[in-house]
Design an enzyme around this catalytic site. Sequence first.
Site, mmCIF file in Angstrom:
data_model
loop_
_atom_site.group_PDB
_atom_site.id
_atom_site.type_symbol
_atom_site.label_atom_id
_atom_site.label_comp_id
_atom_site.label_asym_id
_atom_site.label_seq_id
_atom_site.Cartn_x
_atom_site.Cartn_y
_atom_site.Cartn_z
ATOM 1 N N HIS A 52 0.842 -1.209 0.000
ATOM 2 C CA HIS A 52 0.000 0.000 0.000
ATOM 3 C C HIS A 52 0.875 1.257 0.000
ATOM 4 O O HIS A 52 0.611 2.218 -0.738
ATOM 5 C CB HIS A 52 -0.879 0.050 1.259
ATOM 6 C CG HIS A 52 -1.931 -1.019 1.346
ATOM 7 N ND1 HIS A 52 -1.880 -2.027 2.278
ATOM 8 C CD2 HIS A 52 -3.070 -1.230 0.642
ATOM 9 C CE1 HIS A 52 -2.952 -2.809 2.149
ATOM 10 N NE2 HIS A 52 -3.683 -2.350 1.158
ATOM 11 N N GLY A 111 -2.935 -1.847 -7.492
ATOM 12 C CA GLY A 111 -1.825 -2.793 -7.420
ATOM 13 C C GLY A 111 -2.010 -3.952 -8.381
ATOM 14 O O GLY A 111 -3.091 -4.538 -8.467
ATOM 15 N N GLN A 153 -8.641 -7.276 -10.811
ATOM 16 C CA GLN A 153 -9.311 -6.060 -10.339
ATOM 17 C C GLN A 153 -8.898 -4.863 -11.215
ATOM 18 O O GLN A 153 -9.737 -4.043 -11.597
ATOM 19 C CB GLN A 153 -8.909 -5.830 -8.884
ATOM 20 C CG GLN A 153 -9.405 -4.559 -8.269
ATOM 21 C CD GLN A 153 -9.202 -4.588 -6.757
ATOM 22 O OE1 GLN A 153 -9.937 -5.222 -6.036
ATOM 23 N NE2 GLN A 153 -8.190 -3.891 -6.285
HETATM 24 P P1 AMP Z 1 -6.544 -3.710 -0.513
HETATM 25 O O1 AMP Z 1 -6.432 -2.832 0.684
HETATM 26 O O2 AMP Z 1 -6.049 -5.104 -0.282
HETATM 27 O O3 AMP Z 1 -7.869 -3.627 -1.203
HETATM 28 O O4 AMP Z 1 -5.496 -3.129 -1.547
HETATM 29 C C1 AMP Z 1 -5.503 -1.777 -1.922
HETATM 30 C C2 AMP Z 1 -4.642 -1.618 -3.144
HETATM 31 O O5 AMP Z 1 -3.321 -2.068 -2.846
HETATM 32 C C3 AMP Z 1 -5.140 -2.469 -4.326
HETATM 33 O O6 AMP Z 1 -5.006 -1.730 -5.514
HETATM 34 C C4 AMP Z 1 -4.223 -3.648 -4.274
HETATM 35 O O7 AMP Z 1 -4.044 -4.266 -5.532
HETATM 36 C C5 AMP Z 1 -2.936 -3.019 -3.806
HETATM 37 N N1 AMP Z 1 -2.046 -4.011 -3.220
HETATM 38 C C6 AMP Z 1 -2.352 -4.934 -2.274
HETATM 39 N N2 AMP Z 1 -1.273 -5.697 -2.001
HETATM 40 C C7 AMP Z 1 -0.278 -5.263 -2.813
HETATM 41 C C8 AMP Z 1 1.081 -5.653 -3.014
HETATM 42 N N3 AMP Z 1 1.637 -6.650 -2.338
HETATM 43 N N4 AMP Z 1 1.817 -4.966 -3.916
HETATM 44 C C9 AMP Z 1 1.259 -3.943 -4.617
HETATM 45 N N5 AMP Z 1 0.001 -3.534 -4.465
HETATM 46 C C10 AMP Z 1 -0.758 -4.175 -3.577
#
Ligand code: AMP
Length: 288
Positions: free
Chosen positions: A37, A148, A154
């Site tokens: 994040h 991400g 997604q």
């Molecule tokens: P989330 O809080 O899991 O919904 O993730 C929020 C954003 O962070 C989304 O766009 C995810 O794809 C991205 N994200 C989550 N984990 C990672 C990671 N390990 N590397 C890069 N982006 C990430």
Amino acid sequence: MQVERGIRALRDRLDGARAAGRSIGFVPTMGAFHRGHLEIMRIARSRDEVVVVSIFVNPLQFGPSEDYQSYPRSFESDVSGARSEGVDVLFAPEPAEMYPHGAIDTRVDPGRLATVAEGAYRPGHFAGVATVCAKLFNIVQPHRVYLGQKDAQQVAVIRQMVQDLNLPLEVISCPTVREQDGLAMSSRNLSLSSSEREAAAVIPRALFAARAAAAAGERSCETVRTLARSLIEQQPLVRLQYLEIVDPVTFEALECIEGQSLATVAAYAGSTRLIDNVAVGTVPRPER
Ligand code: AMP
């Protein structure tokens, strides 16, 4: 950094920035921040003049037997994480602010893309994601949205929505941030026991093996899949749900690795469901 709980207050704050011609970058999240994040926030910070991060665990994208209630929440440390990345505004609405009548009937339907690969195992998930993103994009009205690549499907769903509905914003996909042993960072990693955490490293190992096989010239998805699946199946603490080689835009399963493809996986370590993906085949286009 300002923390806003309400839509009205957030809009009032951003109206001024927009009127002054400042570019707005938006990072939607569900909180429980890790380096993945924070890296996205850093990328947004390097490109846009105003950076808005949202934290909202969106009930609409969880199935009835999924982990909405137990999803990790760590608001206080998230506030300091976002502050340390120079975020300007943290938008953290309560569910009642986003869904004042408890729910909404309107859905953004991503069509076939929501029914293949990850979508086949999580009915309604991508409609829930697309719907909340449409709401958040209308609330924040960003110039750029940063997502991400860890959640590659997604990104594809949101890109398709932006294109199909002519939303006036650019989608930037940021590289997956991994732990030292290759495990993709995820808020859900917090739910793993130490033995599950150790065992989960087989997931990226299997994906990297798929990538190496393709790089060595293997073109048969069946062969690459079998190789990668067998690695996961040898790890008793990890239960494979699916591992497929898919087209990076449609997420349809492929038979032959020709151009750029994605190896994509979902597996359980204990009761925690983890997903990951890597590009296989030709050298990937730069992600941003
Ligand atoms: P989330 O809080 O899991 O919904 O993730 C929020 C954003 O962070 C989304 O766009 C995810 O794809 C991205 N994200 C989550 N984990 C990672 C990671 N390990 N590397 C890069 N982006 C990430």
